[in-house]
Design a protein around this motif. Structure first.
Motif, PDB file in Angstrom:
ATOM      1  N   ILE A   9       7.408  47.872 -31.777  1.00 32.42           N
ATOM      2  CA  ILE A   9       7.252  47.801 -33.234  1.00 32.42           C
ATOM      3  C   ILE A   9       6.849  46.381 -33.628  1.00 32.42           C
ATOM      4  N   LEU A  10       5.878  46.259 -34.520  1.00 34.42           N
ATOM      5  CA  LEU A  10       5.438  44.969 -35.044  1.00 34.42           C
ATOM      6  C   LEU A  10       5.850  44.834 -36.507  1.00 34.42           C
ATOM      7  N   ILE A  11       6.371  43.658 -36.849  1.00 26.91           N
ATOM      8  CA  ILE A  11       6.678  43.335 -38.247  1.00 26.91           C
ATOM      9  C   ILE A  11       5.922  42.065 -38.612  1.00 26.91           C
ATOM     10  N   ILE A  12       5.206  42.108 -39.732  1.00 28.15           N
ATOM     11  CA  ILE A  12       4.487  40.927 -40.227  1.00 28.15           C
ATOM     12  C   ILE A  12       5.322  40.296 -41.335  1.00 28.15           C
ATOM     13  N   GLY A  13       5.647  39.009 -41.186  1.00 22.80           N
ATOM     14  CA  GLY A  13       6.477  38.303 -42.151  1.00 22.80           C
ATOM     15  C   GLY A  13       5.715  37.915 -43.403  1.00 22.80           C
ATOM     16  N   SER A  14       6.446  37.311 -44.331  1.00 17.39           N
ATOM     17  CA  SER A  14       5.889  36.979 -45.647  1.00 17.39           C
ATOM     18  C   SER A  14       5.309  35.582 -45.720  1.00 17.39           C
ATOM     19  N   GLY A  15       5.497  34.775 -44.665  1.00 19.28           N
ATOM     20  CA  GLY A  15       4.998  33.404 -44.705  1.00 19.28           C
ATOM     21  C   GLY A  15       5.963  32.461 -45.395  1.00 19.28           C
ATOM     22  N   PRO A  16       5.534  31.227 -45.682  1.00 18.12           N
ATOM     23  CA  PRO A  16       6.428  30.211 -46.241  1.00 18.12           C
ATOM     24  C   PRO A  16       6.893  30.549 -47.656  1.00 18.12           C
ATOM     25  N   ASN A  17       8.004  29.954 -48.042  1.00 17.55           N
ATOM     26  CA  ASN A  17       8.471  30.085 -49.419  1.00 17.55           C
ATOM     27  C   ASN A  17       7.454  29.508 -50.391  1.00 17.55           C
ATOM     28  N   THR A  18       7.240  30.221 -51.482  1.00 19.41           N
ATOM     29  CA  THR A  18       6.459  29.731 -52.607  1.00 19.41           C
ATOM     30  C   THR A  18       7.142  30.240 -53.863  1.00 19.41           C
ATOM     31  N   ILE A  19       6.639  29.879 -55.037  1.00 18.55           N
ATOM     32  CA  ILE A  19       7.155  30.486 -56.252  1.00 18.55           C
ATOM     33  C   ILE A  19       6.815  31.981 -56.187  1.00 18.55           C
ATOM     34  N   GLN A  31      17.503  42.198 -41.138  1.00 18.97           N
ATOM     35  CA  GLN A  31      18.321  43.412 -41.080  1.00 18.97           C
ATOM     36  C   GLN A  31      17.572  44.536 -40.369  1.00 18.97           C
ATOM     37  N   THR A  32      16.275  44.630 -40.631  1.00 19.63           N
ATOM     38  CA  THR A  32      15.463  45.665 -39.997  1.00 19.63           C
ATOM     39  C   THR A  32      15.411  45.467 -38.486  1.00 19.63           C
ATOM     40  N   ILE A  33      15.212  44.222 -38.064  1.00 19.80           N
ATOM     41  CA  ILE A  33      15.158  43.918 -36.625  1.00 19.80           C
ATOM     42  C   ILE A  33      16.485  44.244 -35.956  1.00 19.80           C
ATOM     43  N   GLN A  34      17.588  43.850 -36.582  1.00 18.11           N
ATOM     44  CA  GLN A  34      18.902  44.137 -36.004  1.00 18.11           C
ATOM     45  C   GLN A  34      19.124  45.639 -35.868  1.00 18.11           C
ATOM     46  N   GLU A  35      18.682  46.392 -36.854  1.00 15.30           N
ATOM     47  CA  GLU A  35      18.868  47.842 -36.820  1.00 15.30           C
ATOM     48  C   GLU A  35      17.979  48.477 -35.760  1.00 15.30           C
ATOM     49  N   LEU A  36      16.739  47.988 -35.620  1.00 16.92           N
ATOM     50  CA  LEU A  36      15.835  48.510 -34.589  1.00 16.92           C
ATOM     51  C   LEU A  36      16.354  48.216 -33.190  1.00 16.92           C
ATOM     52  N   HIS A  37      16.967  47.038 -33.017  1.00 18.03           N
ATOM     53  CA  HIS A  37      17.554  46.706 -31.718  1.00 18.03           C
ATOM     54  C   HIS A  37      18.712  47.644 -31.382  1.00 18.03           C
ATOM     55  N   GLN A  38      19.413  48.129 -32.400  1.00 19.10           N
ATOM     56  CA  GLN A  38      20.523  49.052 -32.162  1.00 19.10           C
ATOM     57  C   GLN A  38      20.054  50.351 -31.505  1.00 19.10           C
ATOM     58  N   VAL A  39      18.788  50.702 -31.763  1.00 19.55           N
ATOM     59  CA  VAL A  39      18.256  51.945 -31.163  1.00 19.55           C
ATOM     60  C   VAL A  39      17.236  51.607 -30.077  1.00 19.55           C
ATOM     61  N   ASP A  40      17.368  50.412 -29.497  1.00 15.33           N
ATOM     62  CA  ASP A  40      16.596  49.988 -28.320  1.00 15.33           C
ATOM     63  C   ASP A  40      15.088  49.944 -28.555  1.00 15.33           C
ATOM     64  N   LYS A  41      14.681  49.581 -29.750  1.00 17.88           N
ATOM     65  CA  LYS A  41      13.259  49.374 -30.006  1.00 17.88           C
ATOM     66  C   LYS A  41      12.876  47.940 -29.644  1.00 17.88           C
ATOM     67  N   GLU A  42      11.658  47.763 -29.171  1.00 18.29           N
ATOM     68  CA  GLU A  42      11.141  46.434 -28.839  1.00 18.29           C
ATOM     69  C   GLU A  42      10.396  45.914 -30.073  1.00 18.29           C
ATOM     70  N   VAL A  43      10.913  44.833 -30.667  1.00 18.07           N
ATOM     71  CA  VAL A  43      10.391  44.362 -31.949  1.00 18.07           C
ATOM     72  C   VAL A  43       9.718  43.003 -31.781  1.00 18.07           C
TER      73      VAL A  43
END
Length: 818
Positions: A9-19, A31-43
């Motif tokens: 599974i690939l997740i694309i982040g939001s980048g640096p903080n801005t307004i 939270q999503t990554i932690q939950e995916l790891h619980q079901v043995d997904k490679e993130v």
């Protein structure tokens, strides 16, 4: 053909903080990554955010530093065999890039599936014409809009939709704002100039909804079309002020049942029509005169509103949406904390409290910025506050804004404004608006005229009047126990009361204790007490029942970062997260106080106990007196640390600088060095002389590096135990030390990653006097340089960027390879 097994599974982040982008998306991604790891997904996670905490939860093969443009992502997708991509955790910019990837045919070529939202849904929700077409098909009201190329067509269209309307030239040859027309005379006057500055001789015309009430609905839909309303929120300001700059309340405060049910039904219909699987945030504009509403935005991704919904209700939004993304449904997803076997995620949250999100600004640092609030977001952060009444929640939110930020918001002393000035800031909402409204009420303005001037619902002015009435009673009756009890119930803080009584906070506190006026702690959970719940999140109020359970094990009380401001933002939250984890590794129960609704540190699986409260002396002492911690930890020396120390609290202070490298210090190199007892050690050398960025490794000449190491250790011997930054200027073959300061918070995430050394863990262990951990590792060889660049909010605030902007005004940081 789509892959049947979704493993990578690939997740694309939001980048640096801005307004507009705080740490809420990073929090949802973690939270999503932690939950995916619980079901043995490679993130795998992709980002260019230098302050990302996620790198500490993934190995280097699954944490990719990259620009977030289409070309960079295409290269990464081609070099990896991803089965699926979760697009809902990077905000609107990721949707724009995904559209480009789709046009290039990448998803079909590489057989990659999108989870949670389809490409068609992305296109339909992000394109206004497509959105309006679909809303029309399902008979949902949308804002009438059209692009026209002659005056007669405009007049005909406006006669059909009615006034007021908004005009905007298409592809304008110069900067132009949207123009509001109240009647035909104004429309004819403005049309000629609007057509003239359009390069295509076209004008966009839309029905104006400025002044309408804004309602925000957060929903979840699963794979079986089961739909739930998670949170309904109401903006204090009407349409015309960006939702990120408005105070927001949940539950809704002023809707009739008929209005609420109509909007709720509409929202449920929309998530079904767009076939969303997971989260969706929908904005509505309500005409309170007619009761009619318009759908103004559909966001099928995580954002600041979904983060507020999760914190305000206690419902684990990210956890549930992640499980939905890989095929589970609401009827068989269990919510952690519920102590009843049949209590599944299919519970529409019910609240027995009121939650408020309150914007915070940094205008004191940007004197040239226009502080008037409009459709362009200007707040750099927000706080969340809880209460049993609207007044209590609102007053706690105001107290959550620290004194420095309060002065930034109230750029003018509201008590010194003449009537003309006061009316002007009421008609044209400005940062610090709440202070001006309270001043208007003190001067006797009536509810009807205030509501007419501001277009804010009269309900809120009755609440503000009540707050002012309590203020007057406190002022006239110092040290009256019954009036104090009432004031505390409705949210007045000890410091506010002390100013009215013209005495010290300590004296108010002592009087309160003498009269047994003490706070109780209430749990934040989604069932309003209907089911037994293992609470870990609390707020304070002044009632009788106390819901907090106090353990006997050793514990550490940690002061969080509060609202994001320039200088201390996502990097400070990164330090807080690592502080929590180190304390837990050392065997302590961790108790956190924080009030930033987007903070990563307040996630349910991090601190053992969380208090979502203002970071004031009063609230900290309330928790300390209840929890009796062994240590109180704060990051560096800031106002609350000084105030708590003066109140007698022994604070274990991490010797960190609150901002980045020393301002106005000329340097070519920066060394991070560690002093512990009789041992000094250089952890790494950075280059600082190009574009004010920070680069690693420094690529300095070996002879210069040798001199730097020798001088650094000499400088470290002069310091007390800790980690320091030593800055050098090179003149020929000579090196001059231009500054030695404690490690700066802003630089810690970048330095931790490139040095492969857990700086926060080391600092916390030294501060608590515990043995050293296993963070003494060899510095890795780096291919090329990694570069840190600070992100500043000048462009978003529409003010000129200075030649050398001070690091203390950065709002985020970007990492790149060079």
């Amino acid at each position: 053909m789509a892959r049947t097994k979704l493993q990578k599974i690939l997740i694309i982040g939001s980048g640096p903080n801005t307004i507009g982008v705080d740490t809420e998306l990073e929090a949802a991604a973690l939270q999503t990554i932690q939950e995916l790891h619980q079901v043995d997904k490679e993130v795998t996670f992709i980002t260019n955010n230098a302050n990302s905490v996620i790198g500490n939860y993934l190995d280097s093969d699954h944490f990719i530093i990259s620009n977030l443009d289409a070309n960079s992502l295409i290269a990464i997708l081609r070099n990896n065999e991803f089965d699926a991509l979760i697009p809902t955790l990077g905000g609107a910019p990721v949707f724009q890039v995904l559209h480009q990837l789709d046009e290039a045919g990448i998803f079909e070529q590489l057989n990659i599936r999108l989870l949670g939202v389809s490409l068609r849904t992305i296109a339909n929700t992000q394109n206004p014409e497509s959105l309006n077409r679909i809303l029309k098909n399902i008979h949902e009201p949308y804002i009438p809009t059209n692009i026209l190329n002659d005056a007669d067509a405009v007049l005909k269209f406006v006669h059909r939709i009615g006034y007021p309307v908004i005009l905007k030239p298409v592809a304008a040859i110069s900067n132009s704002s949207r123009m509001r027309c109240e009647n035909e005379h104004q429309l004819k006057q403005m049309l000629a100039s609007t057509f003239r500055i359009s390069t295509t001789h076209q004008v966009a015309v839309e029905k104006s909804i400025v002044g309408f009430k804004k309602i925000e609905m957060t929903l979840i839909r699963d794979n079986e079309n089961t739909r739930m309303l998670i949170c309904a929120a109401e903006d204090f300001n009407p349409v015309g002020v960006h939702a990120g700059d408005s105070v927001v309340f949940t539950p809704t405060q002023t809707l009739t049942d008929q209005e609420f049910q109509a909007i709720r039904t509409s929202a449920l219909r929309i998530v079904q029509e767009f076939k969303i699987r997971g989260i969706c945030h929908i904005q509505f504009a309500l005409n309170t005169v007619t009761g009619n509403y318009y759908v103004i935005r559909v966001n099928p991704y995580f954002d600041r509103t979904t983060a507020f919904a999760a914190r305000a209700t206690g419902y684990p939004v990210a956890l549930v949406c992640t499980q939905i993304s890989f095929g589970r449904n609401l009827r068989n997803i269990k919510i952690p904390g519920l102590r009843q076997h049949d209590s599944l995620a299919l519970i529409e949250p019910t609240l027995d409290h009121i939650a408020v999100r309150f914007p915070t600004f940094s205008f004191a640092s940007f004197a040239n910025a226009n502080q008037e609030l409009n459709t362009r977001m200007k707040s750099t952060g927000s706080v969340i506050a809880f209460g049993r009444s609207t007044e209590e929640a609102l007053l706690k939110a105001i107290r959550s804004v620290d004194s420095t930020t309060t002065s930034e918001q109230a750029a003018l002393d509201e008590s010194r404004l003449n009537e003309g000035q006061l009316i002007n800031v009421l008609v044209h909402p400005t940062a610090g608006e709440m202070f001006y409204l309270l001043e208007a009420i003190r001067r006797g303005y009536q509810v009807e005229e205030l509501s007419e001037l501001t277009k804010i619902d009269a309900f809120y002015f009755y609440k503000l009047i009540h707050i002012v009435q309590i203020e007057k009673k406190l002022r006239k009756n110092p040290f009256d126990a019954s009036i104090l009890q009432n004031a505390k119930y409705y949210g007045y803080g000890d410091s506010q009361i002390a100013r009215l009584w013209k005495c010290s906070d300590k004296k108010v506190r002592e009087f309160r204790h003498t009269n047994h006026i003490e706070p109780t702690f209430k749990g934040i959970e989604p069932t309003a007490g209907e089911f037994p719940y293992n609470n870990r999140s609390y707020y304070t109020t002044f009632e009788t029942e106390n819901e907090a359970q106090i353990s006997e094990q050793p514990k550490v009380f940690i002061l969080g970062t509060a609202n994001s401001q320039v200088g201390t933002n996502s990097a400070a939250d990164y330090v807080t997260v690592h502080t929590i984890e180190t304390c837990q590794n050392l065997g302590y129960e961790t108790v956190l106080i924080n009030n930033n609704p987007g903070a990563i540190s307040i996630l349910p699986k991090l601190a053992d106990k969380l208090y979502l409260e203002p970071l004031t002396v009063e609230n900290c002492l309330n928790i300390i007196n209840s929890e009796q911690p062994d240590f109180v930890i704060a990051q560096g020396k800031w106002q609350i640390v000084t105030d708590l120390s003066e109140a007698g609290v022994d604070i274990t202070q991490l010797p960190l600088s609150r901002t980045s490298r020393a301002e106005n210090v000329d340097s070519h190199y920066l060394v991070v060095g560690r002093k512990s007892g009789d041992t000094e050690r250089n952890l790494g050398c950075f280059q600082t002389d190009q574009d004010d960025s920070l680069r690693f490794p420094s690529q300095a000449d070996p002879q210069i590096l040798k001199k730097i190491e020798h001088i650094s250790q000499s400088e470290l011997r002069k310091q007390s135990d800790g980690i320091y930054q030593i800055m050098f200027k090179q003149e020929g073959t000579h090196l001059i030390v231009t500054g030695t300061i404690p490690l700066a918070i802003q630089d810690i995430p970048f330095m931790t990653g490139v040095l492969n050394y857990d700086l926060v863990d080391d600092l916390v262990r030294m501060a608590l006097g515990k043995p050293e951990g296993d963070n003494m590792v060899e510095i890795p060889n780096t291919e090329g340089q990694l570069k840190l660049d600070h992100i500043f909010p000048y462009e978003q605030l529409q003010i000129p960027i200075p030649k050398n902007p001070p690091f203390s005004l950065a709002i985020g940081a970007k990492i790149s390879k060079s």
